[in-house]
Design a protein around this motif. Structure first.
Motif, PDB file in Angstrom:
ATOM      1  N   VAL A  13       0.696  -1.356  -0.152  1.00  0.00           N
ATOM      2  CA  VAL A  13      -0.114   0.091  -0.012  1.00  0.00           C
ATOM      3  C   VAL A  13       0.808   1.116   0.021  1.00  0.00           C
ATOM      4  O   VAL A  13       0.448   2.268  -0.544  1.00  0.00           O
ATOM      5  CB  VAL A  13      -0.866   0.071   1.356  1.00  0.00           C
ATOM      6  N   PHE A  14       2.013   1.186   0.818  1.00  0.00           N
ATOM      7  CA  PHE A  14       2.932   2.268   0.932  1.00  0.00           C
ATOM      8  C   PHE A  14       3.263   2.697  -0.415  1.00  0.00           C
ATOM      9  O   PHE A  14       3.857   3.655  -0.872  1.00  0.00           O
ATOM     10  CB  PHE A  14       4.022   2.069   2.049  1.00  0.00           C
ATOM     11  N   THR A  15       3.762   1.484  -1.199  1.00  0.00           N
ATOM     12  CA  THR A  15       4.239   1.660  -2.543  1.00  0.00           C
ATOM     13  C   THR A  15       3.311   1.829  -3.751  1.00  0.00           C
ATOM     14  O   THR A  15       3.369   1.857  -4.938  1.00  0.00           O
ATOM     15  CB  THR A  15       5.404   0.811  -2.970  1.00  0.00           C
ATOM     16  N   THR A 216      12.953   1.385  -2.976  1.00  0.00           N
ATOM     17  CA  THR A 216      14.147   0.710  -2.447  1.00  0.00           C
ATOM     18  C   THR A 216      13.887   0.010  -1.148  1.00  0.00           C
ATOM     19  O   THR A 216      13.103   0.991  -0.397  1.00  0.00           O
ATOM     20  CB  THR A 216      15.255   1.610  -2.524  1.00  0.00           C
ATOM     21  N   TYR A 217      14.567  -0.995  -0.707  1.00  0.00           N
ATOM     22  CA  TYR A 217      14.209  -1.797   0.530  1.00  0.00           C
ATOM     23  C   TYR A 217      15.634  -1.833   1.163  1.00  0.00           C
ATOM     24  O   TYR A 217      16.684  -1.774   0.497  1.00  0.00           O
ATOM     25  CB  TYR A 217      13.707  -3.062   0.267  1.00  0.00           C
ATOM     26  N   GLY A 218      15.474  -1.655   2.448  1.00  0.00           N
ATOM     27  CA  GLY A 218      16.735  -1.906   3.295  1.00  0.00           C
ATOM     28  C   GLY A 218      16.546  -3.338   4.206  1.00  0.00           C
ATOM     29  O   GLY A 218      15.381  -3.579   4.502  1.00  0.00           O
ATOM     30  N   PHE A 219      17.716  -3.846   4.620  1.00  0.00           N
ATOM     31  CA  PHE A 219      17.591  -4.952   5.336  1.00  0.00           C
ATOM     32  C   PHE A 219      18.711  -5.115   6.480  1.00  0.00           C
ATOM     33  O   PHE A 219      19.668  -4.392   6.366  1.00  0.00           O
ATOM     34  CB  PHE A 219      18.155  -6.353   4.390  1.00  0.00           C
ATOM     35  N   ASP A 220      18.387  -6.002   7.514  1.00  0.00           N
ATOM     36  CA  ASP A 220      19.649  -6.184   8.381  1.00  0.00           C
ATOM     37  C   ASP A 220      20.287  -7.192   8.027  1.00  0.00           C
ATOM     38  O   ASP A 220      20.446  -7.690   6.866  1.00  0.00           O
ATOM     39  CB  ASP A 220      18.721  -6.449  10.001  1.00  0.00           C
ATOM     40  N   ASN A 261      14.032  -3.997   6.843  1.00  0.00           N
ATOM     41  CA  ASN A 261      13.737  -2.962   7.997  1.00  0.00           C
ATOM     42  C   ASN A 261      13.589  -1.739   7.445  1.00  0.00           C
ATOM     43  O   ASN A 261      13.421  -0.886   8.336  1.00  0.00           O
ATOM     44  CB  ASN A 261      15.170  -3.241   8.939  1.00  0.00           C
ATOM     45  N   SER A 262      13.500  -1.355   6.374  1.00  0.00           N
ATOM     46  CA  SER A 262      12.945  -0.090   5.939  1.00  0.00           C
ATOM     47  C   SER A 262      12.550   0.064   4.444  1.00  0.00           C
ATOM     48  O   SER A 262      12.876  -0.784   3.645  1.00  0.00           O
ATOM     49  CB  SER A 262      14.264   1.085   5.980  1.00  0.00           C
ATOM     50  N   VAL A 263      11.937   0.963   3.825  1.00  0.00           N
ATOM     51  CA  VAL A 263      11.474   1.077   2.559  1.00  0.00           C
ATOM     52  C   VAL A 263      11.268   2.574   2.157  1.00  0.00           C
ATOM     53  O   VAL A 263      10.803   3.177   2.914  1.00  0.00           O
ATOM     54  CB  VAL A 263       9.889   0.653   2.427  1.00  0.00           C
ATOM     55  N   SER A 264      11.659   2.932   0.958  1.00  0.00           N
ATOM     56  CA  SER A 264      11.806   4.056   0.538  1.00  0.00           C
ATOM     57  C   SER A 264      11.029   4.564  -0.700  1.00  0.00           C
ATOM     58  O   SER A 264      11.448   3.694  -1.643  1.00  0.00           O
ATOM     59  CB  SER A 264      13.359   4.767   0.552  1.00  0.00           C
ATOM     60  N   SER A 265      10.207   5.255  -0.996  1.00  0.00           N
ATOM     61  CA  SER A 265       9.262   5.652  -2.039  1.00  0.00           C
ATOM     62  C   SER A 265       8.996   7.098  -2.062  1.00  0.00           C
ATOM     63  O   SER A 265       8.332   7.769  -1.171  1.00  0.00           O
ATOM     64  CB  SER A 265       8.355   4.611  -2.182  1.00  0.00           C
ATOM     65  N   GLU A 266       9.188   7.573  -3.370  1.00  0.00           N
ATOM     66  CA  GLU A 266       8.786   8.906  -3.572  1.00  0.00           C
ATOM     67  C   GLU A 266       9.366   9.860  -2.615  1.00  0.00           C
ATOM     68  O   GLU A 266       8.565  10.794  -2.173  1.00  0.00           O
ATOM     69  CB  GLU A 266       7.141   8.992  -3.731  1.00  0.00           C
ATOM     70  N   GLY A 267      10.557   9.728  -2.305  1.00  0.00           N
ATOM     71  CA  GLY A 267      11.084  10.795  -1.357  1.00  0.00           C
ATOM     72  C   GLY A 267      10.821  10.462  -0.024  1.00  0.00           C
ATOM     73  O   GLY A 267      11.182  11.109   1.134  1.00  0.00           O
ATOM     74  N   THR A 269      10.850   7.969   3.526  1.00  0.00           N
ATOM     75  CA  THR A 269      11.562   6.496   3.846  1.00  0.00           C
ATOM     76  C   THR A 269      10.764   6.011   5.352  1.00  0.00           C
ATOM     77  O   THR A 269      10.466   6.941   6.216  1.00  0.00           O
ATOM     78  CB  THR A 269      13.100   6.628   4.321  1.00  0.00           C
ATOM     79  N   VAL A 270      10.348   5.142   5.322  1.00  0.00           N
ATOM     80  CA  VAL A 270       9.855   4.489   6.820  1.00  0.00           C
ATOM     81  C   VAL A 270      10.960   3.274   7.351  1.00  0.00           C
ATOM     82  O   VAL A 270      11.249   2.395   6.649  1.00  0.00           O
ATOM     83  CB  VAL A 270       8.477   3.981   6.580  1.00  0.00           C
ATOM     84  N   THR A 271      11.357   3.542   8.476  1.00  0.00           N
ATOM     85  CA  THR A 271      12.231   2.496   9.074  1.00  0.00           C
ATOM     86  C   THR A 271      11.226   1.651  10.251  1.00  0.00           C
ATOM     87  O   THR A 271      10.632   2.377  10.922  1.00  0.00           O
ATOM     88  CB  THR A 271      13.250   3.131   9.879  1.00  0.00           C
ATOM     89  N   LEU A 272      11.368   0.524  10.093  1.00  0.00           N
ATOM     90  CA  LEU A 272      10.730  -0.205  11.129  1.00  0.00           C
ATOM     91  C   LEU A 272      11.194  -0.609  12.433  1.00  0.00           C
ATOM     92  O   LEU A 272      12.759  -0.745  12.321  1.00  0.00           O
ATOM     93  CB  LEU A 272      10.525  -1.764  10.171  1.00  0.00           C
ATOM     94  N   MET A 273      10.500  -0.982  13.275  1.00  0.00           N
ATOM     95  CA  MET A 273      11.159  -1.261  14.760  1.00  0.00           C
ATOM     96  C   MET A 273      11.187  -2.751  14.831  1.00  0.00           C
ATOM     97  O   MET A 273      10.183  -3.472  14.692  1.00  0.00           O
ATOM     98  CB  MET A 273      10.253  -0.643  15.677  1.00  0.00           C
ATOM     99  N   ILE A 274      12.120  -3.214  15.062  1.00  0.00           N
ATOM    100  CA  ILE A 274      12.406  -4.859  15.046  1.00  0.00           C
ATOM    101  C   ILE A 274      13.043  -5.163  16.415  1.00  0.00           C
ATOM    102  O   ILE A 274      13.941  -4.642  17.059  1.00  0.00           O
ATOM    103  CB  ILE A 274      13.398  -5.388  13.848  1.00  0.00           C
ATOM    104  N   ASN A 275      12.496  -6.089  17.128  1.00  0.00           N
ATOM    105  CA  ASN A 275      13.299  -6.644  18.407  1.00  0.00           C
ATOM    106  C   ASN A 275      13.769  -8.131  18.038  1.00  0.00           C
ATOM    107  O   ASN A 275      13.043  -8.819  17.135  1.00  0.00           O
ATOM    108  CB  ASN A 275      11.921  -6.849  19.284  1.00  0.00           C
ATOM    109  N   TYR A 276      14.743  -8.314  18.666  1.00  0.00           N
ATOM    110  CA  TYR A 276      15.542  -9.662  18.659  1.00  0.00           C
ATOM    111  C   TYR A 276      15.667 -10.399  19.750  1.00  0.00           C
ATOM    112  O   TYR A 276      15.585  -9.827  20.935  1.00  0.00           O
ATOM    113  CB  TYR A 276      16.871  -9.474  17.636  1.00  0.00           C
TER     114      TYR A 276
END
Length: 306
Positions: A13-15, A216-220, A261-267, A269-276
């Motif tokens: 939905v975000f994209t 674009t997407y980011g990963f841990d 852990n993150s997604v960027s689109s149309e300027g 960026t949303v960073t997700l909160m992750i617990n381990y």
């Protein structure tokens, strides 16, 4: 529902796409993504996985979708319970995945209580090559469909009776989707190009045509437990869709080697909160997305066998 085991992916939905990942298995192509891999280590075996999404839209109010996946002894999804709350009214459906003795998914059934409301059947030609997907909605015949597939080298071509759109899926040498292109009367109407990093994570999706977007997407750096748990769903989650649906979000979510852990689109960026946990296994992930006045809250929980 039109497709069994439907998820509302907030990142899709975000994209600004409408993706519906579903169960499935397709081994028409050689490579890791085209064959059933060995079971994951015991430390990463999932007992259950919860994916909850709440969407708040102006003049409509909240739409809540709570999905609970359960896994068999081979660490593959075998049932799914979905609670949907719309306009304050809840209803629950259950999905059951049926496999043959070789582990291939052959049917998926959706129940409303004890009533079978829809069924998706998967047919194979020689070996593990999928040749057809049929869907029967027993409440609404308008939702029925049949997809036919032909495979040549690293390309899969999908056609549907009565539909003028043909979609061609192209995989790389290891069986990962790198191009989804749809044509009508020989003219390209929609294209999706996917790029991966050295760890086979989908880091970029570029869509052009009727829908234009670059994401674009980011990963841990830690192992994604969903990759093995959903591995026999890789190609059907891609093939059992509409031409305008992006394949990328489902690949990012369920089939990356690492946890996105993150997604960027149309300027934006949303960073997700992750617990381990103490061994760096992901135990929860959450994020808040906003798009054109619509707010989406995503929450996930990972429960391991050990």
């Amino acid at each position: 529902m039109k497709k069994v085991l439907v998820l509302l992916l907030s990142l899709s939905v975000f994209t600004a796409c409408n993706n519906e990942p579903v169960e499935g298995y397709f081994a028409a192509l050689d490579g890791d993504e085209g064959t059933i891999p060995e079971n994951t280590t015991d430390e990463l075996k999932l007992a259950s996985y919860t994916y909850d999404v709440e969407t708040e839209a102006p003049f409509i109010g909240p739409l809540i979708l709570n999905s609970d996946f359960n896994f068999n002894d081979d660490n593959k999804v075998n049932t799914l319970n979905v609670e949907t709350i719309a306009f304050g009214f809840p209803f629950t459906t259950t999905g059951i995945v049926i496999r043959d003795t070789d582990g291939k998914i052959t049917a998926i059934q959706t129940f409303d209580g004890s009533t079978l409301v829809s069924q998706t059947d998967v047919f194979y030609s020689a070996g593990n090559t999928i040749s057809q997907i049929t869907h029967d909605d027993f409440d609404d015949n308008a939702e029925d469909y049949t997809f036919n597939f032909t495979t040549l080298n690293n390309q899969i071509t999908k056609t549907e009776p009565g539909n003028p759109v043909t979609t061609v899926y192209t995989a790389d040498g290891s069986g990962k989707l790198i191009d989804k292109s749809s044509f009508e009367a020989g003219e390209l109407i929609q294209s999706e190009i996917l790029t991966y990093d050295a760890n086979d994570n989908c880091i970029s999706v570029v869509s052009t045509g009727e829908f234009n977007n670059t994401t674009t997407y980011g990963f841990d750096s830690f192992a994604n437990p969903l990759k093995d748990g959903f591995s026999d769903q890789y190609w059907l989650s891609i093939l059992d869709d509409d031409y305008e649906d992006e394949a990328g979000p489902a690949i990012v979510q369920f089939h990356g080697s690492n946890n996105w852990n993150s997604v960027s689109s149309e300027g934006t960026t949303v960073t997700l909160m992750i617990n381990y946990d103490s061994t760096n296994r992901i135990t929860s992930r959450s994020g808040v997305f906003s798009l054109s006045g619509i707010e989406i809250v995503q929450e996930e929980a990972f429960n391991y066998v050990n």
